[in-house]
Design an enzyme around this catalytic site. Structure first.
Site, PDB file in Angstrom:
ATOM      1  CE1 TYR A 110      35.841  32.899  84.747  1.00  0.00           C
ATOM      2  CE2 TYR A 110      34.247  32.156  86.376  1.00  0.00           C
ATOM      3  CZ  TYR A 110      34.517  32.748  85.174  1.00  0.00           C
ATOM      4  OH  TYR A 110      33.490  33.218  84.394  1.00  0.00           O
ATOM      5  CB  CYS A 165      38.395  25.650  87.967  1.00  0.00           C
ATOM      6  SG  CYS A 165      37.131  26.470  86.966  1.00  0.00           S
TER       7      CYS A 165
END
Length: 378
Positions: A110, A116
């Site tokens: 995401y 991330c």
């Protein structure tokens, strides 16, 4: 061999055009006879005697120049094709050498996830090319093939799966430093452990996930300063266990900030039209409530901005005035972790307030430059 023949044809062509013997009856004396040996009889060319007539009959007016040009043209085309083939072969060999030992990376993520973002910061800083698959946060069909249902997931060469942002970063750093180890071998150093947390939910953890697995000689090169390795691990853990938990309470602090945050999430994420509409309004309302729960769970102040400011200033103070980064003149893994977490707030009110009310700005700008310029590329 092909190049030599092409040069020979070109040489003959120039001799024909430039020599005084370019006159009727003499032009064929320049043609190498070695290619004309054999019977004077022609086969399939119009009957016997045709070949001898062709070779020794006086040429037509201007034929010598036409023949010379033909030799030049043929030689030029042959030489061009030979050079082209050689260049293509050389480039293919060079590409093969460059790609030997390289790995193909695909990141399932995401975009607005701080974990991330940590992985992207690492990959960008080290100049590692990678593909991104943006995962739909509702259906998550992009990772339906995986039993591990969280992001980030990093696939190596489409075969080896790395889970957990800190394992991904530690494992890849080990791979970059220890050239002799393969990714599967390195992953055995980070065993998966399942347990149940205090809320009765099963969680997956990984042993040693903050350790870069190096020999003593490799470690001394990567961590030349005393206790620099312990310092890196301490602040990487701090980014995961504390800093990341300050993000949601700050970006969803008010209903207006919650809507702005989900507008950004929907715009940058992978949502359908209906999903995006629901996510923006229903999600913003839900996260506004959840942020209050997170504030209580982590014992944050009523004004959660103050906890964010303190955390960021603690980080800057730990770096000190004599270092550009926690890693010294170059960012280390803790620099990349903290930068990755903070970066997800860019474009939101919380980020602007943090830059204005803390001392993090100059460090942050240096980190931005270091990742954009791939300054850690090995």
């Amino acid at each position: 061999m092909a190049a030599a023949c092409a040069r020979k044809l070109s040489k003959v062509g120039w001799q024909i055009l430039e020599s005084q013997s370019c006159r009727p009856g003499k032009v064929f004396s320049l043609v190498p006879r070695s290619s004309l040996h054999g019977s004077s009889r022609a086969y399939g060319t119009g009957g016997s005697g045709f070949r001898s007539k062709l070779l020794f009959a006086p040429p037509l007016h201007g034929g010598s120049r036409i023949l010379g040009c033909a030799f030049l043209l043929g030689g030029g085309i042959g030489l061009y094709q030979t050079i082209k083939f050689s260049v293509q072969q050389h480039l293919a060999e060079e590409k093969s050498k460059v790609s030997e030992g390289e790995i193909k990376l695909t990141l399932y993520q995401y975009k607005t996830c701080p974990f991330c973002s940590k992985v992207r910061a690492f990959l960008d800083f080290h100049g590692l090319p990678y593909d991104i698959v943006e995962v739909n946060p509702v259906m998550r069909k992009e990772i339906k093939w995986s039993t591990y249902r969280k992001v980030p997931i990093l696939m190596v060469n489409g075969e080896v799966q790395l889970n957990d942002s800190s394992v991904i970063i530690s494992g890849l750093k080990t791979y970059l430093i220890s050239k002799g180890k393969t990714i599967p071998e390195i992953l055995t150093c980070y065993p998966e452990m399942k347990s149940t947390n205090d809320r009765g939910k099963e969680v997956t953890e990984y042993n040693n996930k903050y350790w870069v697995m190096l020999t003593e000689a490799e470690a001394s090169l990567l961590y030349p300063e005393k206790d620099s390795r312990k310092e890196e691990i301490k602040w990487r853990r701090w980014a995961d266990d504390w800093l990341v938990h300050l993000i949601s309470p700050n970006v969803y602090r008010t209903t207006g900030e919650a809507l702005a945050s989900f507008d950004y999430i929907v715009r940058e994420g992978k949502f359908g039209t209906f999903e995006g509409f629901c996510a923006k309004y229903v999600g913003a309302s839900a996260m506004y409530v959840i942020s209050k729960m997170l504030k209580r769970r982590h014992n944050l102040q009523d004004d959660v901005r103050q906890d964010l400011y303190k955390a960021v200033n603690d980080w800057v103070a730990a770096i000190g005035k004599k270092r550009k980064f926690m890693g010294g003149n170059q960012p280390n893994l803790s620099d990349l972790a903290v930068f990755g977490v903070l970066r997800v707030m860019e474009g939101l009110q919380a980020f602007d307030d943090m830059m204005e009310n803390t001392k993090v700005k100059f460090w942050y700008k240096r980190m931005e430059k270091a990742t954009q310029n791939h300054e850690g590329k090995i």
